[in-house]
Enzyme design. Structure first.
Site, PDB file in Angstrom:
ATOM      1  N   SER A 112       0.821  -1.203   0.000  1.00  0.00           N
ATOM      2  CA  SER A 112       0.000   0.000   0.000  1.00  0.00           C
ATOM      3  C   SER A 112       0.860   1.260   0.000  1.00  0.00           C
ATOM      4  O   SER A 112       1.569   1.548  -0.951  1.00  0.00           O
ATOM      5  CB  SER A 112      -0.963  -0.032   1.182  1.00  0.00           C
ATOM      6  OG  SER A 112      -1.859   1.060   1.130  1.00  0.00           O
ATOM      7  N   ASP A 257      -4.210   5.886  -2.416  1.00  0.00           N
ATOM      8  CA  ASP A 257      -2.951   5.289  -1.971  1.00  0.00           C
ATOM      9  C   ASP A 257      -2.568   4.169  -2.938  1.00  0.00           C
ATOM     10  O   ASP A 257      -3.202   3.973  -3.976  1.00  0.00           O
ATOM     11  CB  ASP A 257      -3.045   4.813  -0.517  1.00  0.00           C
ATOM     12  CG  ASP A 257      -4.045   3.682  -0.305  1.00  0.00           C
ATOM     13  OD1 ASP A 257      -4.715   3.262  -1.275  1.00  0.00           O
ATOM     14  OD2 ASP A 257      -4.157   3.199   0.838  1.00  0.00           O
ATOM     15  N   ASP A 259      -2.594   0.795  -3.199  1.00  0.00           N
ATOM     16  CA  ASP A 259      -3.481  -0.292  -3.629  1.00  0.00           C
ATOM     17  C   ASP A 259      -4.927   0.176  -3.730  1.00  0.00           C
ATOM     18  O   ASP A 259      -5.826  -0.627  -3.869  1.00  0.00           O
ATOM     19  CB  ASP A 259      -3.359  -1.500  -2.701  1.00  0.00           C
ATOM     20  CG  ASP A 259      -3.795  -1.207  -1.271  1.00  0.00           C
ATOM     21  OD1 ASP A 259      -3.743  -0.026  -0.860  1.00  0.00           O
ATOM     22  OD2 ASP A 259      -4.166  -2.149  -0.547  1.00  0.00           O
ATOM     23  N   ASP A 261      -7.251   1.116  -1.760  1.00  0.00           N
ATOM     24  CA  ASP A 261      -8.363   0.810  -0.867  1.00  0.00           C
ATOM     25  C   ASP A 261      -8.765   2.038  -0.050  1.00  0.00           C
ATOM     26  O   ASP A 261      -9.737   1.990   0.713  1.00  0.00           O
ATOM     27  CB  ASP A 261      -8.063  -0.384   0.043  1.00  0.00           C
ATOM     28  CG  ASP A 261      -6.889  -0.156   0.982  1.00  0.00           C
ATOM     29  OD1 ASP A 261      -6.157   0.844   0.825  1.00  0.00           O
ATOM     30  OD2 ASP A 261      -6.685  -1.001   1.881  1.00  0.00           O
TER      31      ASP A 261
END
Length: 471
Positions: A112, A257, A259, A261
């Site tokens: 992430s 960010d 990834d 999520d």
């Protein structure tokens, strides 16, 4: 195709104690406490503990992620599990694919927003539900001992799987296209993996006639992160998006960010929108089409969210901070939406999972419905319920300090609640004080009713109590 990697599950580990296992996921520094051998063991351990027939895997764009994914898949297939590989993808695409393809588990290789020399795994079970603490601990123990490597049956297979178009259709189904007003967006993927998923969603929106214009920033995935690690929570990372919003005359700015999520918002004025106000906006957006439903929120800043939910005809329920707790509470109450001020947003119609793409679709729908710019909605909430933002204190023993601060304010007549830290409530202001789960830090949030001066007053009062508790 069958796995051909011949590496054994007893390969030396950089950290046999498996400190890469955190509270909710796996992450570590490459060569220090995480590497391909560790990922392989975790894959085998997941198979041994969870007993899946099929597991979905995906990865972010970090340069180490392909090797980590290959090792993870080898651990799974070596234990007899069939692997469905969706390739370069965000965490929520793994969540979607796990449920959509009927797999018994899903694992995303990602670090992430962590530094470039980190990597890790985000893991879910059947239906993309979070693992229980017992399951997570059992996987850690099996990976540490290498017990997951003992499989006598045939190896599983690893096959590619394509779900992005179905994912995009599912998300676009969650908004009323005919209610969307024209919008100009600036989107900043930070060279993470948000770009391809966003493009698929945009294609679906345009196919259905949605009126949208887009300016893209740092859109191509690039694991070298030439523009810095994608983490919009850091103030130094915000100007590039804010300035582009102003330059392009955009209605809304969005940044993700690594990834994706988590997503973060900027108003047409270039202002960054604090997370607690996004929670309230998304609660209103969900309740606009489903009045009477339950909304779950974290305990840090609550008054504005509770007021918004009440006025929209919903029911507000509080949960401990953290995705595993939020998802469990949402499932227990059948909640339509759950939000954390840290920018994790969960949706019942998305397997109770967090998404960084659904929020901007729902915010667009809300501002279209309200016929007001995002800045006006935020200014109205800030006037009613100003807040301090999160303030961190470095202390050697956060738990003890929190207990002393709570005792001090209890003597002064405050209402004290011990829930995920402590909340200190007076009629005009409220403070939440909790310990970080990863650092020797205390995190303070103060909110007030109506008067911004009460926020400053509350911060000063708590700061003085902390000084007294540590002096």
């Amino acid at each position: 195709m069958r796995a051909t990697d011949t590496q054994t599950d007893t390969a030396p580990l950089p950290d046999p104690s498996m400190t890469c296992f955190k509270a909710y996921d796996v992450r570590g520094r490459l060569g220090d406490n995480f590497d391909a051998a560790t990922a392989r063991r975790i894959g085998a351990a997941f198979a041994a503990v969870m007993g899946p027939r099929t597991v979905v895997v995906g990865r972010d764009c970090r340069e180490s992620s392909p090797e980590i994914l290959d090792a993870l898949a080898a651990g799974l297939t070596g234990a007899g599990v069939d692997v469905l590989d969706i390739g370069l993808a965000g965490t929520e695409e793994v969540y979607f694919a796990t449920a959509h393809l009927g797999a018994e588990g899903g694992i995303e290789v990602t670090a992430s927003h962590n530094p470039i020399d980190y990597n890790g795994l985000k893991i879910v079970g059947p239906g993309s539900r979070p693992l229980s603490e017992e399951e997570f601990d059992a996987i850690k123990c099996a990976a540490r001992s290498g017990a997951g490597g003992a499989h006598a049956g045939p190896a599983g297979t690893r096959q590619p799987a394509a779900v992005r178009e179905a994912y995009a259709r599912h998300l676009v189904d969650m908004v009323a296209i005919d209610r969307l007003r024209p919008v100009r967006l600036v989107v900043n993927a930070g060279n993470g993996v948000a770009g391809p998923a966003f493009d698929a969603i945009l294609d679906e929106l345009e196919r259905r006639g949605a009126p949208v214009t887009v300016t893209r920033l740092h859109h191509a995935p690039d694991g070298r992160f030439p523009n810095g690690i994608p983490n919009p929570l850091l103030e130094e990372n915000r100007p590039v998006t804010a300035e582009a919003v102003l330059r392009e005359g955009a209605d809304l700015g969005i940044a993700w960010d690594g990834d994706f999520d988590r997503c973060f918002f900027f108003t047409h004025e270039g202002g960054f929108v604090d997370g607690e106000y996004v929670v309230a906006l998304l609660a209103e957006a969900c309740l606009a089409t489903a009045p009477g439903e339950t909304i779950v929120h974290d305990p840090r800043v609550i008054w504005n969210t509770q007021d918004t939910v009440s006025r929209a005809g919903g029911v507000a329920v509080q949960s401990r901070t953290g995705h595993a707790f939020m998802k469990r509470v949402m499932r227990a109450h059948g909640a339509i939406y759950g939000g954390e001020m840290s920018a994790h947003h969960y949706f019942r119609d998305f397997m109770y999972c967090d998404s960084g793409m659904i929020p901007w679709l729902k915010i667009w729908e809300l501002v279209s419905r309200r016929e007001q710019p995002l800045a006006a909605l935020i200014d109205s909430m800030k006037a009613r319920f100003p807040s301090s933002g999160e303030i961190n204190f470095e202390v050697p023993d956060p738990k003890t300090v929190i207990e002393r601060v709570a005792a001090h304010f209890e003597q002064e007549g405050a209402e004290i609640a011990h829930f995920d830290g402590v909340s200190i409530t007076f009629p005009d202001w409220r403070a939440s004080l909790r310990a970080s789960s990863t650092e020797p830090l205390m995190r303070l949030n103060v909110e007030a009713r109506g008067a911004a001066g009460q926020v400053r007053h509350g911060v000063d009062r708590v700061r003085a109590a902390i000084d007294a508790a540590t002096g």
